[in-house]
Design a protein around this motif. Structure first.
Motif, PDB file in Angstrom:
ATOM      1  N   PRO A  92       0.606  -1.031   0.052  1.00  0.00           N
ATOM      2  CA  PRO A  92       0.100   0.692  -0.190  1.00  0.00           C
ATOM      3  C   PRO A  92       1.070   1.056   0.089  1.00  0.00           C
ATOM      4  CG  PRO A  92      -0.517  -1.800   1.711  1.00  0.00           C
ATOM      5  CD  PRO A  92       0.216  -1.729   1.125  1.00  0.00           C
ATOM      6  N   GLY A  93      -0.072   2.333  -0.049  1.00  0.00           N
ATOM      7  CA  GLY A  93       0.706   3.419  -0.416  1.00  0.00           C
ATOM      8  C   GLY A  93       0.789   4.183   0.516  1.00  0.00           C
ATOM      9  N   ASN A  94       0.812   4.055   2.066  1.00  0.00           N
ATOM     10  CA  ASN A  94       0.839   4.773   2.881  1.00  0.00           C
ATOM     11  C   ASN A  94       0.621   3.172   4.263  1.00  0.00           C
ATOM     12  OD1 ASN A  94      -0.201   7.540   2.178  1.00  0.00           O
ATOM     13  ND2 ASN A  94      -1.845   6.056   1.301  1.00  0.00           N
ATOM     14  N   ASP A  95       1.908   3.799   5.485  1.00  0.00           N
ATOM     15  CA  ASP A  95       2.222   3.097   6.465  1.00  0.00           C
ATOM     16  C   ASP A  95       0.253   2.464   7.505  1.00  0.00           C
ATOM     17  OD1 ASP A  95       4.579   3.929   6.463  1.00  0.00           O
ATOM     18  OD2 ASP A  95       4.646   4.420   8.255  1.00  0.00           O
ATOM     19  N   PHE A  96       0.362   1.671   7.655  1.00  0.00           N
ATOM     20  CA  PHE A  96      -1.053   1.101   7.837  1.00  0.00           C
ATOM     21  C   PHE A  96      -0.733  -0.343   9.684  1.00  0.00           C
ATOM     22  CE2 PHE A  96       0.199  -1.938   5.005  1.00  0.00           C
ATOM     23  CZ  PHE A  96      -0.256  -3.229   5.470  1.00  0.00           C
ATOM     24  N   TRP A  97      -1.906   0.290   9.903  1.00  0.00           N
ATOM     25  CA  TRP A  97      -1.937  -1.168  11.608  1.00  0.00           C
ATOM     26  C   TRP A  97      -3.259  -1.686  10.490  1.00  0.00           C
ATOM     27  CZ3 TRP A  97       1.135  -1.732  14.982  1.00  0.00           C
ATOM     28  CH2 TRP A  97       2.284  -0.714  15.639  1.00  0.00           C
ATOM     29  N   LEU A  98      -2.823  -2.947  10.770  1.00  0.00           N
ATOM     30  CA  LEU A  98      -4.058  -4.402  10.846  1.00  0.00           C
ATOM     31  C   LEU A  98      -5.210  -4.413  11.858  1.00  0.00           C
ATOM     32  CD1 LEU A  98      -5.888  -5.750   8.856  1.00  0.00           C
ATOM     33  CD2 LEU A  98      -3.973  -7.219   8.708  1.00  0.00           C
ATOM     34  N   GLY A 101      -7.405  -8.221  11.201  1.00  0.00           N
ATOM     35  CA  GLY A 101      -7.905  -8.706  10.076  1.00  0.00           C
ATOM     36  C   GLY A 101      -9.419  -8.511   8.956  1.00  0.00           C
ATOM     37  N   GLY A 102      -9.922  -7.036   9.906  1.00  0.00           N
ATOM     38  CA  GLY A 102     -11.178  -6.699   9.554  1.00  0.00           C
ATOM     39  C   GLY A 102     -11.538  -5.078   8.853  1.00  0.00           C
ATOM     40  N   THR A 103     -10.356  -4.192   9.385  1.00  0.00           N
ATOM     41  CA  THR A 103     -10.167  -3.225   9.978  1.00  0.00           C
ATOM     42  C   THR A 103      -8.763  -2.681   9.571  1.00  0.00           C
ATOM     43  OG1 THR A 103     -11.618  -2.728  10.996  1.00  0.00           O
ATOM     44  CG2 THR A 103     -10.622  -1.268  11.239  1.00  0.00           C
ATOM     45  N   VAL A 104      -8.682  -1.376   8.916  1.00  0.00           N
ATOM     46  CA  VAL A 104      -7.295  -0.911   8.770  1.00  0.00           C
ATOM     47  C   VAL A 104      -7.725   0.159   8.442  1.00  0.00           C
ATOM     48  CG1 VAL A 104      -5.299  -0.366   6.836  1.00  0.00           C
ATOM     49  CG2 VAL A 104      -6.592  -2.641   6.712  1.00  0.00           C
ATOM     50  N   VAL A 105      -5.916   1.297   9.262  1.00  0.00           N
ATOM     51  CA  VAL A 105      -5.678   2.836   9.527  1.00  0.00           C
ATOM     52  C   VAL A 105      -4.417   2.986   8.980  1.00  0.00           C
ATOM     53  CG1 VAL A 105      -5.745   4.596  11.464  1.00  0.00           C
ATOM     54  CG2 VAL A 105      -6.686   2.076  12.134  1.00  0.00           C
ATOM     55  N   ASP A 125     -12.776  -1.725   3.784  1.00  0.00           N
ATOM     56  CA  ASP A 125     -13.529  -2.451   3.085  1.00  0.00           C
ATOM     57  C   ASP A 125     -12.458  -3.864   2.619  1.00  0.00           C
ATOM     58  OD1 ASP A 125     -13.468  -1.733  -0.087  1.00  0.00           O
ATOM     59  OD2 ASP A 125     -11.629  -1.520  -0.443  1.00  0.00           O
ATOM     60  N   PRO A 126     -13.746  -4.462   2.214  1.00  0.00           N
ATOM     61  CA  PRO A 126     -12.570  -5.990   2.542  1.00  0.00           C
ATOM     62  C   PRO A 126     -11.632  -5.847   0.775  1.00  0.00           C
ATOM     63  CG  PRO A 126     -14.929  -5.837   1.930  1.00  0.00           C
ATOM     64  CD  PRO A 126     -14.955  -5.053   1.782  1.00  0.00           C
ATOM     65  N   VAL A 127     -11.140  -5.404   0.307  1.00  0.00           N
ATOM     66  CA  VAL A 127     -10.458  -5.657  -1.287  1.00  0.00           C
ATOM     67  C   VAL A 127      -9.837  -4.879  -0.150  1.00  0.00           C
ATOM     68  CG1 VAL A 127      -9.930  -4.663  -3.194  1.00  0.00           C
ATOM     69  CG2 VAL A 127     -12.126  -5.305  -3.436  1.00  0.00           C
ATOM     70  N   THR A 128      -9.412  -3.697   0.019  1.00  0.00           N
ATOM     71  CA  THR A 128      -8.259  -2.584   0.811  1.00  0.00           C
ATOM     72  C   THR A 128      -7.791  -3.422   1.431  1.00  0.00           C
ATOM     73  OG1 THR A 128      -9.111  -0.952   0.581  1.00  0.00           O
ATOM     74  CG2 THR A 128      -7.905  -0.834   1.846  1.00  0.00           C
ATOM     75  N   VAL A 129      -8.408  -4.393   2.722  1.00  0.00           N
ATOM     76  CA  VAL A 129      -7.814  -4.969   3.918  1.00  0.00           C
ATOM     77  C   VAL A 129      -7.266  -5.987   3.220  1.00  0.00           C
ATOM     78  CG1 VAL A 129      -9.417  -6.159   5.999  1.00  0.00           C
ATOM     79  CG2 VAL A 129      -9.380  -4.722   6.112  1.00  0.00           C
ATOM     80  N   LYS A 130      -7.459  -6.807   2.285  1.00  0.00           N
ATOM     81  CA  LYS A 130      -6.985  -8.174   1.593  1.00  0.00           C
ATOM     82  C   LYS A 130      -5.711  -8.142   0.931  1.00  0.00           C
ATOM     83  CE  LYS A 130      -7.475 -11.843  -1.574  1.00  0.00           C
ATOM     84  NZ  LYS A 130      -7.055 -11.468  -2.702  1.00  0.00           N
TER      85      LYS A 130
END
Length: 152
Positions: A92-98, A101-105, A125-130
Motif C-alpha cells: 500500500p502507498g501509506n503506513d498502516f495498522w491492520l 484482519g478486518g479494519t485498516v488504519v 473495505d474488504p479489498v483494501t483489507v485483503k
C-alpha cells in the motif's frame, strides 16, 4: 515504510545530541505505548510491526531501532525488511495498522515526515483489507527479527 517520521520529536533531537539509554525510554508512564503493548499482549493479543527501511539506514531509523528494544520487551514483535528486498512486493502507498484482519488504519504524513492534517484514514473495505493483510504477510515472511537485524 518511510525513512523518517516526525523529526521534530524532542526525543529524536536528544538522541541526535547523544542521549542514549534515558530511563524514560523504558518507562511505560513516559512512553504509554509500552504499557498498552504489555496490556494487550497480557490479554493474548499478538502485536506485530514490520518496518521497511532503506540501507544504509537514516539517522531516524537508527533512533527507531534504539527505541525498539523496550517495545520488544513489552511484547511487541518487530521485524525489519531492507527496502531492496521489497521490490517484488505489492505494498500500500501509506503506513498502516491492520486490526483483527478486518479494519485498516492508514497514517498520512507530509513530505517532511510530520503527521498530515488528515493523518488517519479508517477502512473496512474488504479489498483494501485483503491488500494490506497480504502485503503485511509478505513483508513479515521476508523481514529479519529485531534481535537479529544489524543496522547497515
Amino acid at each position: 515504510m518511510r525513512d523518517g517520521y516526525m523529526r521534530s520529536d524532542p526525543r529524536f533531537g536528544a538522541w541526535q545530541q547523544g542521549v542514549r539509554n534515558d530511563p524514560a525510554d523504558s518507562d511505560p508512564d513516559r512512553r504509554p505505548w509500552l504499557g498498552l503493548i504489555a496490556d494487550l499482549v497480557g490479554q493474548g493479543v499478538e502485536v506485530r510491526r514490520a518496518r521497511v527501511v532503506s540501507e544504509p539506514v537514516s539517522d531516524y531509523i537508527r533512533f527507531e531501532h534504539h527505541l525498539t528494544d523496550p517495545t520488544v520487551a513489552a511484547g511487541e514483535q518487530v521485524r525489519w525488511l531492507p527496502r531492496r528486498l521489497a521490490s517484488g512486493l505489492a505494498l500500500p502507498g501509506n503506513d498502516f495498522w491492520l486490526f483483527d484482519g478486518g479494519t485498516v488504519v492508514f497514517h498520512h504524513f507530509s513530505g517532511d515526515g510530520e503527521l498530515a492534517v488528515d493523518d488517519e484514514e479508517f477502512t473496512d473495505d474488504p479489498v483494501t483489507v485483503k491488500l494490506c493483510a497480504e502485503a503485511f504477510a509478505a513483508v513479515w515472511s521476508l523481514a529479519v527479527p529485531h534481535a537479529d537485524y544489524r543496522l547497515a
